[in-house]
Design an enzyme around this catalytic site. Structure first.
Site, PDB file in Angstrom:
ATOM      1  N   HIS A  47      45.729  42.096  47.263  1.00  0.00           N
ATOM      2  CA  HIS A  47      46.991  41.365  47.195  1.00  0.00           C
ATOM      3  C   HIS A  47      48.130  42.329  46.880  1.00  0.00           C
ATOM      4  CE1 HIS A  47      45.929  41.898  42.992  1.00  0.00           C
ATOM      5  NE2 HIS A  47      47.185  41.641  42.672  1.00  0.00           N
TER       6      HIS A  47
ATOM      7  N   ASP B  87      51.931  42.228  44.513  1.00  0.00           N
ATOM      8  CA  ASP B  87      52.493  41.468  43.403  1.00  0.00           C
ATOM      9  C   ASP B  87      53.822  40.824  43.801  1.00  0.00           C
ATOM     10  OD1 ASP B  87      50.357  42.197  41.880  1.00  0.00           O
ATOM     11  OD2 ASP B  87      51.429  43.677  40.671  1.00  0.00           O
TER      12      ASP B  87
ATOM     13  N   HIS C  19      46.618  46.033  46.579  1.00  0.00           N
ATOM     14  CA  HIS C  19      45.642  46.559  45.630  1.00  0.00           C
ATOM     15  C   HIS C  19      44.618  45.485  45.293  1.00  0.00           C
ATOM     16  CE1 HIS C  19      49.153  44.970  43.462  1.00  0.00           C
ATOM     17  NE2 HIS C  19      48.350  44.647  42.461  1.00  0.00           N
TER      18      HIS C  19
ATOM     19  N   ARG D 103      35.450  44.263  31.941  1.00  0.00           N
ATOM     20  CA  ARG D 103      36.690  45.029  31.995  1.00  0.00           C
ATOM     21  C   ARG D 103      37.848  44.154  31.533  1.00  0.00           C
ATOM     22  NH1 ARG D 103      40.972  45.599  35.823  1.00  0.00           N
ATOM     23  NH2 ARG D 103      41.859  47.692  35.888  1.00  0.00           N
TER      24      ARG D 103
END
Length: 332
Positions: free
Chosen positions: A212, A214, A268, A278
């Site tokens: 996607h 941002d 990204h 994570r």
């Protein structure tokens, strides 16, 4: 207490079963090279002989890669460590408690809890992650009922100041008015997203976060040392090598449109880990919904649009197509 993990495999059982029936065992992940992002020491902005070179480095990274990392950024390691501690405690609450927002520790920030991808129609559309979206209007007047709210306020103030500073530099290099960002972006129009990527035993088949771009001006990311962030460079995916002392900055769609493609909003994604969970914290530098996005150049690539219109189009596309389409919707 119940498990803290969302019920991914139960919820997406049909998709996993379909994969087995159709023998679709395609690995969604490429073998990628891990690289370090351009590293910029912001202390150079305070040194007369280095200031212009530092600004040029920020501009170059924003034009060529759309991502860079900064040190001496004004957000102390103590604040970041406190935020990570509070974030981990938050995510370790039982899943049902998080989903129902039924604990004072959760609702003190007026958070919105999300997990997975409800609209997914195949495994590659699943985001194997959970997140708390924190609207900053929710903490501007919140009583200090917890260390979570106090720590969040402190972090947000520092990240907002950093975003404003970087946005002003990028505007100056275009010959545009730096005041634009102070007029359109306030601490209450931005938001924070706390992310957790649980251990995933089927990691070759799903993303932690789908590819996607941002939907903001700038994003400031603090990630842990597990790694997993990847971005597109010259048509190939590369892995971002974690740096414990740096914050990651990336250009969003609004800044690409506002700069008429001078600055790049780059696709990204996040890869999950088979053995270790994570965590990351992302600050999104956003304008008010009624802010109009328009380039000052004569031959603009994009038509004029409001942030609210952009957000609504993204939401509609995700529902209809299972993924964001983004800026191409606003081409002239």
């Amino acid at each position: 207490m119940g498990s803290c993990d969302p019920p991914f495999q139960d919820f997406y059982k049909k998709l996993f079963d379909n994969e087995k029936i159709n023998n679709n065992t395609t690995n969604v992940l490429d073998i990628v090279e891990e690289r370090e992002l351009p590293l910029i020491d912001l202390n150079r902005l305070n040194i007369q002989l280095e200031e212009e070179n530092c600004k040029s480095d920020i501009v170059k990274a924003s034009q060529e890669l759309g991502f860079f990392q900064v040190i001496n950024h004004g957000v102390s390691s103590e604040v970041l460590a406190n935020m990570r501690c509070e974030q981990m405690k938050l995510f370790k609450r039982p899943f049902q408690e998080k989903a129902n927002n039924c604990h004072p520790y959760l609702n003190c920030l007026a958070t919105s809890y999300r997990w997975g991808t409800p609209t997914a129609t195949c495994l590659k559309q699943i985001s194997w992650s959970e997140a708390f979206h924190v609207p900053l209007t929710g903490i501007s007047t919140t009583v200090e009922v917890s260390t979570l709210s106090a720590t969040t306020k402190e972090l947000v103030k520092k990240m907002y100041d950093l975003a404003q500073r970087l946005a002003e530099i990028l505007a100056e290099q275009l010959g545009n008015k730096p005041a634009y960002f102070k007029e359109t972006c306030s601490p209450t129009t931005c938001f924070l997203r706390l992310n957790r990527y649980p251990v995933c035993s089927v990691s070759p088949n799903v993303f932690g976060l789908m590819p996607h771009t941002d939907s903001d001006f700038l994003t400031i990311l603090h990630q842990d040392q597990i790694g997993g962030l990847q971005l597109v460079k010259e048509g190939k995916w590369i892995g971002v090598k974690p740096n414990p002392n740096a914050l990651i900055i990336n250009i969003g769609d609004l800044l690409q449109a506002w700069s008429n493609n001078v600055y790049k909003s780059v696709e990204h994604r996040v890869i999950v880990n088979t053995y270790v969970e994570r965590f990351s914290t992302a600050f999104f530098f956003c304008p008010s919904y009624d802010t109009m996005i328009q380039s000052d150049v004569e031959n603009s690539v994009y038509r004029r649009f409001s942030f609210e219109e952009f957000r609504q189009q993204v939401e509609d596309d995700v529902k209809m197509h299972g993924q964001k389409i983004g800026l191409s919707r606003f081409n002239i």
